[in-house]
Design a protein around this motif. Structure first.
Motif, PDB file in Angstrom:
ATOM      1  N   ALA A  85       0.855  -1.196   0.000  1.00 55.09           N
ATOM      2  CA  ALA A  85       0.000   0.000   0.000  1.00 55.09           C
ATOM      3  C   ALA A  85       0.886   1.239   0.000  1.00 55.09           C
ATOM      4  CB  ALA A  85      -0.906   0.000   1.224  1.00 55.09           C
ATOM      5  N   THR A  89      -0.456  11.130   0.385  1.00 52.75           N
ATOM      6  CA  THR A  89      -1.410  11.835   1.235  1.00 52.75           C
ATOM      7  C   THR A  89      -1.200  13.321   0.993  1.00 52.75           C
ATOM      8  OG1 THR A  89       0.056  12.004   3.156  1.00 52.75           O
ATOM      9  CG2 THR A  89      -1.309  10.011   2.979  1.00 52.75           C
ATOM     10  N   GLU A 136      -0.465  -2.846   4.063  1.00 53.48           N
ATOM     11  CA  GLU A 136      -1.813  -2.882   3.493  1.00 53.48           C
ATOM     12  C   GLU A 136      -2.511  -1.548   3.681  1.00 53.48           C
ATOM     13  OE1 GLU A 136      -4.137  -5.714   6.206  1.00 53.48           O
ATOM     14  OE2 GLU A 136      -2.041  -6.342   6.252  1.00 53.48           O
ATOM     15  N   GLU A 137      -3.644  -1.416   2.996  1.00 51.61           N
ATOM     16  CA  GLU A 137      -4.329  -0.132   2.970  1.00 51.61           C
ATOM     17  C   GLU A 137      -4.723   0.345   4.373  1.00 51.61           C
ATOM     18  OE1 GLU A 137      -7.496   0.174   0.096  1.00 51.61           O
ATOM     19  OE2 GLU A 137      -8.328   1.926   1.122  1.00 51.61           O
ATOM     20  N   SER A 138      -5.179  -0.583   5.228  1.00 50.50           N
ATOM     21  CA  SER A 138      -5.621  -0.167   6.567  1.00 50.50           C
ATOM     22  C   SER A 138      -4.459   0.465   7.336  1.00 50.50           C
ATOM     23  CB  SER A 138      -6.181  -1.369   7.328  1.00 50.50           C
ATOM     24  OG  SER A 138      -5.189  -2.364   7.455  1.00 50.50           O
ATOM     25  N   GLU A 139      -3.265  -0.082   7.132  1.00 51.08           N
ATOM     26  CA  GLU A 139      -2.077   0.441   7.805  1.00 51.08           C
ATOM     27  C   GLU A 139      -1.786   1.869   7.327  1.00 51.08           C
ATOM     28  OE1 GLU A 139       1.254  -2.206   7.264  1.00 51.08           O
ATOM     29  OE2 GLU A 139       2.647  -0.770   8.161  1.00 51.08           O
ATOM     30  N   ARG A 141      -3.926   3.944   6.098  1.00 51.89           N
ATOM     31  CA  ARG A 141      -4.970   4.846   6.607  1.00 51.89           C
ATOM     32  C   ARG A 141      -4.741   5.198   8.079  1.00 51.89           C
ATOM     33  NH1 ARG A 141      -8.846   6.161   3.077  1.00 51.89           N
ATOM     34  NH2 ARG A 141      -8.928   4.883   1.182  1.00 51.89           N
ATOM     35  N   GLU A 142      -4.240   4.246   8.856  1.00 55.01           N
ATOM     36  CA  GLU A 142      -3.900   4.546  10.257  1.00 55.01           C
ATOM     37  C   GLU A 142      -2.791   5.595  10.324  1.00 55.01           C
ATOM     38  OE1 GLU A 142      -2.782   0.958  12.388  1.00 55.01           O
ATOM     39  OE2 GLU A 142      -4.675   0.023  11.721  1.00 55.01           O
ATOM     40  N   LYS A 143      -1.824   5.445   9.435  1.00 62.35           N
ATOM     41  CA  LYS A 143      -0.705   6.392   9.418  1.00 62.35           C
ATOM     42  C   LYS A 143      -1.179   7.780   8.989  1.00 62.35           C
ATOM     43  CE  LYS A 143       2.761   2.852   8.925  1.00 62.35           C
ATOM     44  NZ  LYS A 143       3.529   1.996   8.010  1.00 62.35           N
TER      45      LYS A 143
END
Lengths: 175, 157
Positions: A85, A89, A136-139, A141-143
């Motif tokens: 991912a 941003t 992965e994408e969730s990681e 997004r957390e960042k």
């Protein structure tokens, strides 16, 4: 050590750009796609260009010293290393805070590059760009949420653009 | 287009050490792989053989000098356009056909194509962006760098 010379940031270069002469250009053209895979690669370059190896090495060092050569290194494929991912941003932050906030975002260990760029309103209100990488994408997004926390009171809006395909990755080509 | 669902290539401990080590860079000297070799406990020839294999396996995209177009009297910019889905592949081919396009990524946004130009003289930026607009029929937005905060080396294998 070459590494020490190359670790300077661009801001430290007040001097004029390095002006490559014909021989420098031949070296750049011969190596911009990659170094010969040889235990003594600079000798291989010198031999291919019919130059003296001392001259080739002196020119590479001079280009590194002038910031024209960032480093001589391996460029990994993020995806092959498991970083599936990769996101750009983008943030609309107050201009007077951009320098301080840009530095703080860049210092995060999951941000590889951080730039201030012009807005194109109304289509594009964002001025700070931070490349974020994760498995992965969730990681990712957390960042992104961590960056949002860091920017909080100076932040107007933000977005994330995940990369969904590498269309080209050749690097600079001088002709 | 390179698929992003690529299987992770199997790397042994020495490969990982080399990938991490060689991202930092090698010196300009007679035997630039000597240090990396001794840290990895192999000889220089094997370092080179492994680099070759890592390139072939797609773990590394390149090994060599990373020149800075701006410090060579040239210029860089980031640019983006919005390509209609049905024309995407054709437009990508057209954009990639410019040697000045160093990188190009597809992204999930209305502006779905983002590419970096590296040119030999600053005037070429505007010229090439115009040529790309003409060739693709798409409006191109230019995002030249105003400031750059850090270039990191943060990918751990």
């Amino acid at each position: 050590m070459l590494e020490a010379q190359i670790s300077k940031t661009f801001e430290s270069y007040e001097a004029a750009a390095y002006e490559p002469d014909e021989t420098d250009r031949r070296i750049i053209q011969a190596t911009q796609g990659g170094l010969p895979l040889d235990a003594r690669p600079y000798h291989a370059v010198a031999e291919a260009l019919n130059l003296d190896v001392e001259d080739v090495m002196a020119r590479l060092k001079a280009m590194a010293e002038a910031g024209a050569l960032r480093r001589i290194a391996a460029l990994p494929n993020h995806y092959a290393l498991g970083y599936g991912a990769n996101a750009m941003t983008v943030w609309d932050i107050h201009d007077h805070m951009s320098d301080e906030l840009g530095r703080r975002v860049a210092a995060l260990d999951f941000v590889s590059h951080c730039y201030l760029r012009p807005r194109h309103p109304p289509q594009w209100p964002y001025n700070l760009f931070a490349m974020v990488h994760g498995r992965e994408e969730s990681e990712v997004r957390e960042k992104m949420a961590e960056i949002a926390d860091l920017l909080h009171s100076h932040l107007r809006s933000y977005d994330i653009l995940l990369s969904t395909g590498i269309l080209k990755k050749t690097g600079m080509r001088f002709t | 287009m390179t698929a992003l669902t690529q299987d992770t290539v199997a790397l042994d401990a020495v490969d990982r050490l080399l990938v991490n080590d060689l991202q930092e860079g090698i010196p300009v000297c007679e035997r630039p792989f000597a240090q990396a070799a001794s840290r990895a406990g192999i000889d220089e020839k094997e370092v080179v053989t492994r680099i070759e294999r890592l390139l072939e396996g797609g773990v590394l995209t390149r090994f060599g000098p990373l020149y800075n177009a701006e410090r060579l009297g040239g210029a860089l910019t980031l640019a983006a356009l919005s390509a209609r889905e049905e024309d995407f592949e054709t437009i990508a081919e057209t954009v990639n056909g410019f040697t000045e396009v160093a990188h190009n990524y597809r992204r999930d946004h209305d502006l779905n194509m983002w590419f970096v130009l590296a040119v030999e003289t600053p005037e070429r930026i505007a010229e090439v962006l115009n040529e790309i607009e003409t060739a693709t029929g798409c409006k191109v937005l230019d995002f030249p760098k105003i400031d750059e905060y850090y270039i990191g080396l943060k990918f751990h294998a």
